[in-house]
Design a protein around this motif. Structure first.
Motif, PDB file in Angstrom:
ATOM      1  N   PHE A 150      35.254 -20.745 -24.086  1.00 21.25           N
ATOM      2  CA  PHE A 150      34.741 -20.831 -25.454  1.00 21.25           C
ATOM      3  C   PHE A 150      35.825 -20.445 -26.460  1.00 21.25           C
ATOM      4  O   PHE A 150      36.518 -19.440 -26.284  1.00 21.25           O
ATOM      5  CB  PHE A 150      33.554 -19.880 -25.662  1.00 21.25           C
ATOM      6  N   VAL A 151      35.946 -21.233 -27.533  1.00 22.68           N
ATOM      7  CA  VAL A 151      36.833 -20.871 -28.647  1.00 22.68           C
ATOM      8  C   VAL A 151      35.978 -20.137 -29.680  1.00 22.68           C
ATOM      9  O   VAL A 151      34.978 -20.672 -30.152  1.00 22.68           O
ATOM     10  CB  VAL A 151      37.500 -22.114 -29.277  1.00 22.68           C
ATOM     11  N   ALA A 158      35.767 -24.193 -34.455  1.00 24.91           N
ATOM     12  CA  ALA A 158      35.956 -23.668 -33.104  1.00 24.91           C
ATOM     13  C   ALA A 158      34.659 -23.892 -32.347  1.00 24.91           C
ATOM     14  O   ALA A 158      33.577 -23.565 -32.844  1.00 24.91           O
ATOM     15  CB  ALA A 158      36.308 -22.183 -33.150  1.00 24.91           C
ATOM     16  N   ASN A 159      34.781 -24.445 -31.135  1.00 22.17           N
ATOM     17  CA  ASN A 159      33.601 -24.958 -30.455  1.00 22.17           C
ATOM     18  C   ASN A 159      33.444 -24.400 -29.041  1.00 22.17           C
ATOM     19  O   ASN A 159      34.419 -24.017 -28.393  1.00 22.17           O
ATOM     20  CB  ASN A 159      33.675 -26.484 -30.399  1.00 22.17           C
ATOM     21  N   TYR A 160      32.200 -24.428 -28.577  1.00 24.39           N
ATOM     22  CA  TYR A 160      31.909 -23.973 -27.216  1.00 24.39           C
ATOM     23  C   TYR A 160      32.248 -25.015 -26.153  1.00 24.39           C
ATOM     24  O   TYR A 160      32.020 -24.784 -24.968  1.00 24.39           O
ATOM     25  CB  TYR A 160      30.443 -23.571 -27.117  1.00 24.39           C
ATOM     26  N   ASP A 161      32.789 -26.176 -26.549  1.00 25.86           N
ATOM     27  CA  ASP A 161      33.290 -27.133 -25.560  1.00 25.86           C
ATOM     28  C   ASP A 161      34.777 -26.917 -25.301  1.00 25.86           C
ATOM     29  O   ASP A 161      35.458 -27.799 -24.772  1.00 25.86           O
ATOM     30  CB  ASP A 161      33.017 -28.574 -26.002  1.00 25.86           C
ATOM     31  N   PHE A 162      35.292 -25.736 -25.659  1.00 30.53           N
ATOM     32  CA  PHE A 162      36.665 -25.294 -25.420  1.00 30.53           C
ATOM     33  C   PHE A 162      37.672 -25.980 -26.353  1.00 30.53           C
ATOM     34  O   PHE A 162      38.871 -25.959 -26.080  1.00 30.53           O
ATOM     35  CB  PHE A 162      37.114 -25.516 -23.966  1.00 30.53           C
ATOM     36  N   THR A 163      37.206 -26.577 -27.444  1.00 31.35           N
ATOM     37  CA  THR A 163      38.105 -27.293 -28.348  1.00 31.35           C
ATOM     38  C   THR A 163      38.138 -26.672 -29.737  1.00 31.35           C
ATOM     39  O   THR A 163      37.213 -25.974 -30.145  1.00 31.35           O
ATOM     40  CB  THR A 163      37.690 -28.772 -28.512  1.00 31.35           C
ATOM     41  N   ARG A 216      31.043 -22.598 -33.040  1.00 32.73           N
ATOM     42  CA  ARG A 216      31.036 -21.133 -33.080  1.00 32.73           C
ATOM     43  C   ARG A 216      31.629 -20.560 -34.354  1.00 32.73           C
ATOM     44  O   ARG A 216      31.214 -19.506 -34.830  1.00 32.73           O
ATOM     45  CB  ARG A 216      31.795 -20.586 -31.867  1.00 32.73           C
ATOM     46  N   ARG A 217      32.634 -21.252 -34.923  1.00 34.72           N
ATOM     47  CA  ARG A 217      33.256 -20.730 -36.140  1.00 34.72           C
ATOM     48  C   ARG A 217      33.797 -21.882 -36.980  1.00 34.72           C
ATOM     49  O   ARG A 217      34.235 -22.896 -36.443  1.00 34.72           O
ATOM     50  CB  ARG A 217      34.369 -19.727 -35.826  1.00 34.72           C
ATOM     51  N   LEU A 218      33.753 -21.705 -38.300  1.00 34.66           N
ATOM     52  CA  LEU A 218      34.258 -22.690 -39.240  1.00 34.66           C
ATOM     53  C   LEU A 218      35.271 -22.043 -40.168  1.00 34.66           C
ATOM     54  O   LEU A 218      35.125 -20.879 -40.530  1.00 34.66           O
ATOM     55  CB  LEU A 218      33.115 -23.285 -40.072  1.00 34.66           C
ATOM     56  N   ALA A 219      36.277 -22.821 -40.568  1.00 37.96           N
ATOM     57  CA  ALA A 219      37.279 -22.313 -41.504  1.00 37.96           C
ATOM     58  C   ALA A 219      37.687 -23.437 -42.444  1.00 37.96           C
ATOM     59  O   ALA A 219      38.319 -24.419 -42.015  1.00 37.96           O
ATOM     60  CB  ALA A 219      38.501 -21.786 -40.754  1.00 37.96           C
ATOM     61  N   CYS A 220      37.318 -23.314 -43.710  1.00 36.69           N
ATOM     62  CA  CYS A 220      37.756 -24.266 -44.729  1.00 36.69           C
ATOM     63  C   CYS A 220      39.212 -23.970 -45.075  1.00 36.69           C
ATOM     64  O   CYS A 220      39.592 -22.811 -45.248  1.00 36.69           O
ATOM     65  CB  CYS A 220      36.886 -24.151 -45.977  1.00 36.69           C
ATOM     66  N   SER A 221      39.993 -25.017 -45.188  1.00 35.34           N
ATOM     67  CA  SER A 221      41.414 -24.832 -45.456  1.00 35.34           C
ATOM     68  C   SER A 221      41.658 -24.279 -46.858  1.00 35.34           C
ATOM     69  O   SER A 221      41.057 -24.757 -47.822  1.00 35.34           O
ATOM     70  CB  SER A 221      42.153 -26.166 -45.310  1.00 35.34           C
ATOM     71  N   PRO A 222      42.568 -23.301 -46.989  1.00 31.39           N
ATOM     72  CA  PRO A 222      42.976 -22.837 -48.319  1.00 31.39           C
ATOM     73  C   PRO A 222      44.056 -23.719 -48.935  1.00 31.39           C
ATOM     74  O   PRO A 222      44.504 -23.453 -50.052  1.00 31.39           O
ATOM     75  CB  PRO A 222      43.514 -21.433 -48.035  1.00 31.39           C
ATOM     76  N   HIS A 223      44.474 -24.757 -48.206  1.00 31.57           N
ATOM     77  CA  HIS A 223      45.569 -25.612 -48.645  1.00 31.57           C
ATOM     78  C   HIS A 223      45.118 -27.011 -49.047  1.00 31.57           C
ATOM     79  O   HIS A 223      45.863 -27.733 -49.707  1.00 31.57           O
ATOM     80  CB  HIS A 223      46.624 -25.729 -47.542  1.00 31.57           C
ATOM     81  N   SER A 224      43.923 -27.414 -48.621  1.00 26.13           N
ATOM     82  CA  SER A 224      43.419 -28.752 -48.931  1.00 26.13           C
ATOM     83  C   SER A 224      41.907 -28.680 -49.117  1.00 26.13           C
ATOM     84  O   SER A 224      41.203 -28.097 -48.285  1.00 26.13           O
ATOM     85  CB  SER A 224      43.759 -29.736 -47.814  1.00 26.13           C
TER      86      SER A 224
END
Length: 336
Positions: free
Chosen positions: A299-300, A272-277, A257-265
């Motif tokens: 959902f996350v 974030a996934n629809y399997d609640f993880t 559902r959502r992606l976030a590239c790290s600003p630190h690495s």
């Protein structure tokens, strides 16, 4: 793993963002009835520690209400107490007074400074331009269009047309001026020039053979971006060779559902996934997730890295729960 949490009873989380100015503050956009009906609420949360140094749960500094569900939120990059939200009624709201001092004095305005209304359906994604586009807002809607706004004007600057289905996400490149990407349930990844007032994509590729719900840009390599689909796949793309993806990660049988590239690495990203993880990936460590966090029971939907604190992550979901934590795998690596 120690998490700071906050529960928004009867409000289901869609998006959250750390403040670009204050390490302890974040905004949480929520909707009633899972976004299917009812109103929306915007929460200003704080993770300030107590005087004895302990870290309590997140505290709610203020709460603002809107007549329809809120699906995304973005802080203003040049004013510490201003932010915008995206709503199910096709409008954008710009709010002010989002600071601890104003909230404590109950001086945060209950109504937005500006309401921008042109989209015909839900707005699911919102991005506020940085560096080269400080005064511009980018909105992506289920009406199959994207719009570029000058936040000092009541009407959009440009309408971008190039998707044939619902648009879920659009993001400005943090490293290339005037370039942004968008993804849609039509399976396409489109690249755009925000200065092209004809509103046509620079490039359109089939990113997944399924709905594409998420995208994000690397904060380190100007050529790299990632997409996530309902096929459970995360794919990496290189602007220099867009014929096919340069890496692929399998996140399970449910949608990303959502992606976030790290600003630190440069090699770390979260999904974030629809399997609640929520899953943590390190491209240097192979194609398997380094950590799978199962703190949610629904959902996350929301995900963001704290730009001020190395590897601190926040997520939120339909279970009305927002979490702030540092993934164990990043602590163990000595990265945090």
């Amino acid at each position: 793993m120690q998490s700071k949490t906050h529960t928004t009873t009867d409000r289901h989380g869609y998006s959250l963002r750390f403040s670009p100015f204050e390490a302890n503050y974040l905004l949480l956009a929520t909707s009633q009835l899972y976004g299917l009906a009812g109103g929306g609420s915007l929460f200003l949360l704080s993770q300030n520690a107590t005087t004895d140094g302990q870290s309590p749960n997140l505290s709610e500094l203020c709460r603002l209400e809107w007549s329809d569900g809120l699906f995304d939120v973005a802080w203003c990059p040049y004013a510490a107490d201003v932010a915008a939200t995206a709503s199910g009624d096709g409008s954008l709201q710009i709010w002010s007074g989002l600071a601890a001092e104003a909230a404590a004095a109950q001086e945060t305005p209950k109504q937005p400074l500006i309401c921008l209304q042109e989209h015909k359906n839900e707005i699911y994604s919102l991005d506020w331009g940085e560096q080269w586009n400080y005064h511009t807002l980018l909105s992506a809607s289920w009406d199959r269009t994207l719009k570029l706004w000058d936040c000092n004007r009541q009407h959009s600057i440009t309408t971008f047309v190039g998707h044939s289905d619902l648009i879920y996400c659009a993001k400005f490149s943090p490293l290339i001026a005037n370039l942004f990407a968008s993804v849609s349930t039509d399976g396409q990844l489109n690249l755009w020039n925000s200065l092209d007032f004809a509103g046509k994509p620079l490039m359109s590729i089939e990113a997944h053979a399924s709905e594409v719900l998420a995208c994000d840009w690397s904060h380190f390599d100007r050529n790299i971006l990632v997409t996530g689909g309902s096929d459970g796949l995360i794919r990496g793309w290189d602007l220099r060779k867009m014929r096919t993806h340069v890496f692929e990660l399998y996140s399970g049988e449910f949608a990303v559902r959502r992606l976030a590239c790290s600003p630190h690495s440069s090699t770390v990203l979260a999904s974030a996934n629809y399997d609640f993880t929520t899953r943590i990936w390190n491209l240097e460590r192979g194609e398997s997730p380094q950590e799978i966090n199962e703190q949610h029971t629904e959902f996350v939907c929301g995900l963001d890295w704290n730009p001020h604190r190395a590897h601190q992550l926040a997520d939120c979901g339909w279970d009305s729960l927002a979490n702030v934590y540092t993934p164990k795998c990043l602590i163990q690596d000595g990265a945090a």
